[in-house]
Design a protein around this motif. Structure first.
Motif, PDB file in Angstrom:
ATOM      1  N   ASN A   1       0.782  -1.240   0.000  1.00 10.34           N
ATOM      2  CA  ASN A   1       0.000   0.000   0.000  1.00 10.34           C
ATOM      3  C   ASN A   1       0.808   1.281   0.000  1.00 10.34           C
ATOM      4  O   ASN A   1       0.337   2.320   0.448  1.00 10.34           O
TER       5      ASN A   1
ATOM      6  N   GLN B   1      -6.123   0.110   2.267  1.00 13.05           N
ATOM      7  CA  GLN B   1      -4.928  -0.582   2.763  1.00 13.05           C
ATOM      8  C   GLN B   1      -5.211  -1.604   3.857  1.00 13.05           C
ATOM      9  O   GLN B   1      -4.417  -2.489   4.104  1.00 13.05           O
TER      10      GLN B   1
ATOM     11  N   ASN C   1      -1.795  -1.790   9.704  1.00 12.93           N
ATOM     12  CA  ASN C   1      -2.857  -2.045   8.724  1.00 12.93           C
ATOM     13  C   ASN C   1      -3.608  -3.354   8.968  1.00 12.93           C
ATOM     14  O   ASN C   1      -4.648  -3.591   8.372  1.00 12.93           O
TER      15      ASN C   1
ATOM     16  N   ARG D   1       8.135   5.830  13.410  1.00 15.95           N
ATOM     17  CA  ARG D   1       7.287   6.817  12.744  1.00 15.95           C
ATOM     18  C   ARG D   1       7.511   8.205  13.350  1.00 15.95           C
ATOM     19  O   ARG D   1       7.425   8.377  14.554  1.00 15.95           O
TER      20      ARG D   1
ATOM     21  N   ARG E   1      -3.440  13.374   9.898  1.00 18.10           N
ATOM     22  CA  ARG E   1      -3.828  12.143   9.199  1.00 18.10           C
ATOM     23  C   ARG E   1      -3.142  10.964   9.892  1.00 18.10           C
ATOM     24  O   ARG E   1      -1.933  11.006  10.137  1.00 18.10           O
TER      25      ARG E   1
ATOM     26  N   ASN F   1       5.028   9.217   9.664  1.00 16.84           N
ATOM     27  CA  ASN F   1       5.515   8.065   8.905  1.00 16.84           C
ATOM     28  C   ASN F   1       7.027   7.946   9.088  1.00 16.84           C
ATOM     29  O   ASN F   1       7.675   8.907   9.489  1.00 16.84           O
TER      30      ASN F   1
HETATM   31  O1  X2X Z   1      -0.347   4.512   5.654  1.00 14.56           O
HETATM   32  C1  X2X Z   1       0.740   4.687   6.214  1.00 14.56           C
HETATM   33  O2  X2X Z   1       0.964   5.642   6.955  1.00 14.56           O
HETATM   34  C2  X2X Z   1       1.829   3.673   5.993  1.00 14.56           C
HETATM   35  C3  X2X Z   1       2.228   3.675   4.556  1.00 14.56           C
HETATM   36  O3  X2X Z   1       2.930   3.915   6.791  1.00 14.56           O
HETATM   37  C4  X2X Z   1       1.259   2.409   6.423  1.00 14.56           C
HETATM   38  O4  X2X Z   1       0.949   1.548   5.676  1.00 14.56           O
HETATM   39  C5  X2X Z   1       1.016   2.251   7.865  1.00 14.56           C
END
Ligand code: X2X
Length: 330
Positions: free
Chosen positions: A31, A72, A93, A148, A169, A208
């Motif tokens: 994803n 996702q 996810n 992250r 987000r 992220n």
């Molecule tokens: O959607 C996100 O932030 C990502 C790409 O890090 C994940 O799949 C959790």
């Protein structure tokens, strides 16, 4: 050229383009975009599967959750049902299907990579593989999304107070609770929609990992501030549907598992390299980077504790303590 000769020439060209035309092509869904380290890991997996099966099998890698219409969270479920061959996705996810997977990403569970490796490659990782098998997914190998880090366009984040009121987000349910504990306004959104939401100001920020996502997917083009607060670790994995796995003989299983392990080792390596060089790179791109001190990290840890406790309860205290014990031994 006659039609027949044209067809033959086309077939040869196609073989040259795609490598050995495997007797079977399997599908892998992930994803993120096709410049992420996830995608590079997926491509490596395809190469290695072809090599190890002597060209009998190849893997077509679909980025951006294309096979689930951009959703996702659906990918793992589809693999669990046997409707899709492979998934490569991160722990967060999978939490709608397997809430225990949130254990990895509990806020401030991990302090460093040694602790991560001790759990992912040790008994806690095996325990998670067992839990996943109960949902029809055979975890073949673990890779890395990473620690992250938070980015936004409003102000530098130096303390929990700076998070107040920011529209953030987030990918998954646990992060909603973490953001709420910090006083931010979280919104769950697909990754595929996030970049334009940041550009258009629908949200102020996101979180992220640097090496796997922020650098290769150019998040810095849409964000001004980043704080390396390391608040949550997110592993990825390659999983295969149990149905498909059961249909293979021992030799094929070993080939596919070895391919996944090598591909994920490579993916982890390039992700860590990209993370190590990432902060300097982001500065060059004009981002303002805030690196919190231990005391400042501690303030974020304290503030996110309610989310840790709530999710530890949901995940199951026994499973959480399997992780905590291994980490304490590091
Ligand atoms: O959607 C996100 O932030 C990502 C790409 O890090 C994940 O799949 C959790």
């Amino acid at each position: 050229m006659s039609l027949k000769r044209f067809a033959a020439a086309t077939a040869i060209a196609l073989i040259a383009l795609h490598g050995a035309a495997g007797a079977e092509t399997l599908r892998l869904s992930h994803n993120t975009g096709d410049t992420s380290t996830w995608h590079k890991g997926g491509e490596k997996f395809n190469e290695l599967v072809q090599e190890k099966t002597g060209g009998e099998t190849d893997v077509r890698v679909f980025p951006m959750a294309q096979l689930t219409g951009g959703d996702q969270m659906k990918q793992a479920e589809m693999v669990g049902r046997g409707a899709l061959d492979f998934v490569m996705t991160s722990a967060i996810n999978v939490t709608p299907l397997v809430p225990e997977m949130a254990v990895f990403s509990l806020p401030y569970l991990y302090g460093n990579y040694d602790e991560v490796d001790a759990t992912v490659d040790g008994a806690p990782g095996e325990k998670m593989t067992e839990i996943m098998a109960g949902h029809g997914i055979v975890v073949l190998a673990w890779g890395e999304n990473g620690f992250r880090e938070v980015t936004n366009n409003v102000r530098p984040i130096k303390s929990p107070e700076d998070m107040k009121g920011l529209k953030m987000r987030v990918a998954g349910p646990m992060y909603i609770d973490v953001m709420e504990a910090l006083g931010a306004n979280p919104q769950q959104m697909q990754w595929t929609e996030t970049f334009s939401a940041l550009q258009q100001g629908v949200v102020d920020g996101q979180e992220n990992p640097i090496g796997a996502v922020i650098v290769p997917l150019r998040v810095y083009e849409a964000q001004k501030y980043i704080t390396t607060w390391h608040y949550s670790y997110d592993p990825i994995f390659i999983g295969v549907s149990q149905k498909l796995w059961d249909s293979w003989d021992e030799e094929k299983r070993e080939q596919i598992r070895a391919a996944a392990e090598e591909a994920m080792a490579y993916q982890k390596e390039i992700t860590r390299e990209g993370t190590a060089s990432g902060v300097d790179f982001l500065k060059e791109q004009g981002m303002e980077v805030f690196v919190p001190s231990d005391a400042e990290i501690d303030a974020f840890r304290q503030a996110t504790k309610p989310a840790y406790d709530k999710w530890a309860e949901r995940i199951g205290p026994d499973l959480v303590s399997v992780f905590e014990t291994t980490i304490a031994e590091e």
